[in-house]
Design a protein around this motif. Structure first.
Motif, PDB file in Angstrom:
ATOM      1  N   ASP A 229      39.385   6.035  -8.764  1.00 23.90           N
ATOM      2  CA  ASP A 229      39.877   4.981  -9.642  1.00 23.90           C
ATOM      3  C   ASP A 229      39.476   3.612  -9.109  1.00 23.90           C
ATOM      4  O   ASP A 229      38.294   3.255  -9.134  1.00 23.90           O
ATOM      5  N   ASP A 230      40.431   2.842  -8.582  1.00 25.96           N
ATOM      6  CA  ASP A 230      40.116   1.485  -8.116  1.00 25.96           C
ATOM      7  C   ASP A 230      39.925   1.428  -6.608  1.00 25.96           C
ATOM      8  O   ASP A 230      39.953   0.348  -6.012  1.00 25.96           O
ATOM      9  N   ALA A 231      39.716   2.578  -5.974  1.00 24.57           N
ATOM     10  CA  ALA A 231      39.586   2.621  -4.520  1.00 24.57           C
ATOM     11  C   ALA A 231      38.474   3.579  -4.106  1.00 24.57           C
ATOM     12  O   ALA A 231      37.991   4.393  -4.898  1.00 24.57           O
ATOM     13  N   VAL A 232      38.080   3.454  -2.850  1.00 28.48           N
ATOM     14  CA  VAL A 232      37.096   4.355  -2.248  1.00 28.48           C
ATOM     15  C   VAL A 232      37.765   5.096  -1.098  1.00 28.48           C
ATOM     16  O   VAL A 232      38.488   4.489  -0.296  1.00 28.48           O
ATOM     17  N   ILE A 233      37.525   6.403  -1.037  1.00 37.13           N
ATOM     18  CA  ILE A 233      38.017   7.213   0.076  1.00 37.13           C
ATOM     19  C   ILE A 233      36.850   7.489   0.997  1.00 37.13           C
ATOM     20  O   ILE A 233      35.814   8.016   0.576  1.00 37.13           O
ATOM     21  N   ASP A 234      36.973   7.111   2.274  1.00 30.02           N
ATOM     22  CA  ASP A 234      35.872   7.231   3.223  1.00 30.02           C
ATOM     23  C   ASP A 234      35.868   8.610   3.887  1.00 30.02           C
ATOM     24  O   ASP A 234      36.753   9.439   3.624  1.00 30.02           O
ATOM     25  N   PRO A 235      34.889   8.925   4.734  1.00 29.87           N
ATOM     26  CA  PRO A 235      34.817  10.254   5.352  1.00 29.87           C
ATOM     27  C   PRO A 235      36.033  10.616   6.204  1.00 29.87           C
ATOM     28  O   PRO A 235      36.325  11.799   6.396  1.00 29.87           O
ATOM     29  N   ALA A 236      36.758   9.609   6.697  1.00 26.92           N
ATOM     30  CA  ALA A 236      37.976   9.870   7.461  1.00 26.92           C
ATOM     31  C   ALA A 236      39.186  10.015   6.551  1.00 26.92           C
ATOM     32  O   ALA A 236      40.317  10.132   7.029  1.00 26.92           O
ATOM     33  N   ARG A 237      38.954  10.006   5.248  1.00 20.44           N
ATOM     34  CA  ARG A 237      39.969  10.146   4.204  1.00 20.44           C
ATOM     35  C   ARG A 237      40.966   8.983   4.174  1.00 20.44           C
ATOM     36  O   ARG A 237      42.112   9.131   3.764  1.00 20.44           O
ATOM     37  N   ARG A 238      40.465   7.825   4.576  1.00 20.14           N
ATOM     38  CA  ARG A 238      41.232   6.599   4.402  1.00 20.14           C
ATOM     39  C   ARG A 238      40.904   6.022   3.032  1.00 20.14           C
ATOM     40  O   ARG A 238      39.762   6.062   2.587  1.00 20.14           O
ATOM     41  N   ARG A 239      41.916   5.464   2.371  1.00 18.04           N
ATOM     42  CA  ARG A 239      41.745   4.939   1.016  1.00 18.04           C
ATOM     43  C   ARG A 239      41.675   3.409   1.069  1.00 18.04           C
ATOM     44  O   ARG A 239      42.577   2.762   1.603  1.00 18.04           O
ATOM     45  N   TRP A 240      40.587   2.869   0.513  1.00 16.94           N
ATOM     46  CA  TRP A 240      40.356   1.431   0.531  1.00 16.94           C
ATOM     47  C   TRP A 240      40.350   0.901  -0.911  1.00 16.94           C
ATOM     48  O   TRP A 240      39.466   1.251  -1.696  1.00 16.94           O
TER      49      TRP A 240
END
Length: 409
Positions: A229-240
């Motif tokens: 949606d309005d965020a990106v989830i990185d390889p460490a599964r943190r949501r930005w």
């Protein structure tokens, strides 16, 4: 940076002079003519200018210019970045961009899909970004599965890190021979060009962004990065949370790709994301310009997938001006207009202009969308009282409108 040979130095200097003259005389922004002059004097100039730089090549049917801008903005955190900011995406434009930033250790170059194999072979770029493939400029470009096949061959045996959209089966197939791939799930709203498996021709089963072939083992890879949606989830599964100034889902997808690319250069999200949030417009796209009390927001749409994205950004409560040309950079075949669902415009005041306004008018008439035909863009604007208006135009129509407002950036 290694000192250029004397011939290359001279070719680069004369190219920059030609570019400057082009801008001063109002003939253009100089991003093509400078490179052409340089290549005439030194045919191997691109290879020489690219040497010793960490180089990113960005290729796709839609979103190349914006994603190039976003990646460039992020990597400026690491130092000077050479880039073809205005979308001159063939070798002449690349030469011009690199000539104007001779000492920049980093470069981010938008590359036409058809030219990617040639430019990769010439520059030896360490990172290649592949985002989407759909029908475009049908009188000039090959079938898109042939383009994906050329990408495959170009990446075979290269020590290249590919950042690729795994939600597009054609992109996944094109990137499949790369020695290293970072897969990003950033969506594929336009699916009409990828219902069949590019490997075997069998049907693809699709559920949301996931897909798999019924008849062979080809299927969507597991993504390392995910647009949520309005965020990106990185390889460490943190949501930005992205919180971009650029509007629309397509630009959030572009930002997801840009963040994955930045990490490939050792730049973490917490340093790259603030840079992306600073970008407000890209070569006139999404810019709002003023004329006699009318606020005109400029949107670019070059093909069916691009029109789908433009409709998503456009405000359905506003009147809209549509402008279509069919010059060389647009592709002279306008049959793609029939692949766009214009019924979404019903209920809005619609004004149609551009060199191929009659082609677009027929398409709207069949879609039962009322419209008003205008001989010029200026005439269309003058029919509206003061207030906000959305404008969607294809490439040369967009550039002509942009030039009327001093090439707004």
């Amino acid at each position: 940076m290694t000192q250029l040979p004397l011939r290359a130095q001279l070719a680069s200097a004369l190219g920059r002079t030609a570019a400057t003259l082009s801008r001063v005389t109002g003939r253009g922004d100089g991003s093509v003519i400078g490179g052409r002059v340089g290549l005439m004097l030194e045919p191997d100039l691109l290879r020489k200018l690219a040497a010793d730089r960490k180089l990113v090549l960005v290729s796709a049917t839609n979103g190349k210019t914006t994603t190039t801008r976003l990646i460039t903005s992020a990597l400026q955190e690491l130092g000077e970045v050479a880039t073809n900011a205005f979308g001159a995406n063939m070798p002449a434009g690349h030469v011009s961009a690199l000539s104007h930033a001779k000492q920049a250790p980093l470069a981010v170059l938008e590359v036409d899909e058809k030219y990617l194999p040639e430019v990769l072979d010439t520059t030896g770029a360490s990172v290649v970004v592949l985002m989407n493939l759909s029908r475009d400029q049908m009188d000039r470009a090959a079938e898109i599965w042939l383009l994906a096949q050329k990408w495959q061959r170009a990446l075979t045996g290269k020590n290249t890190h590919v950042i690729a959209n795994c939600d597009d089966p054609l992109v996944t197939w094109g990137a499949s021979t790369a020695s290293r791939v970072t897969w990003v799930s950033c969506g594929q709203p336009w699916k009409e060009d990828s219902w069949c498996c590019p490997r075997c021709g069998g049907p693809l089963d699709r559920k949301g962004d996931d897909w798999a072939c019924r008849e062979c083992s080809f299927r969507r890879p597991e993504p390392a990065w995910l647009l949520d949606d309005d965020a990106v989830i990185d390889p460490a599964r943190r949501r930005w949370v992205l919180d971009l100034q650029l509007p629309g889902r397509a630009n959030r997808a572009n930002a997801a790709i840009a963040l994955a690319t930045s990490e490939a250069f050792g730049l973490p999200v917490e340093r790259a994301l603030p840079r992306l949030r600073e970008v407000r417009s890209v070569a006139g796209r999404y810019t709002t310009v003023e004329r006699d009390g009318r606020a005109l927001r400029l949107l670019l749409a070059k093909n069916p997938a691009g029109w789908l994205e433009a409709f998503e950004v456009s405000d359905p409560s506003l009147p809209i001006i549509l402008s279509v040309n069919a010059q060389g950079p647009d592709g002279r075949d306008t049959s793609w207009l029939w692949d766009v669902d214009y019924r979404v415009l019903r209920g809005r005041p619609v004004y149609v202009t551009g060199e191929r306004r009659l082609d677009l008018a027929l398409r709207l008439d069949v879609a039962e969308v009322p419209f008003q035909l205008c001989d010029t863009f200026e005439a269309a604007v003058n029919l509206r009282p003061p207030g906000r208006v959305d404008v969607i135009a294809n490439y040369t129509a967009f550039q002509r409108i942009r030039a009327e407002f001093g090439r707004a950036v």
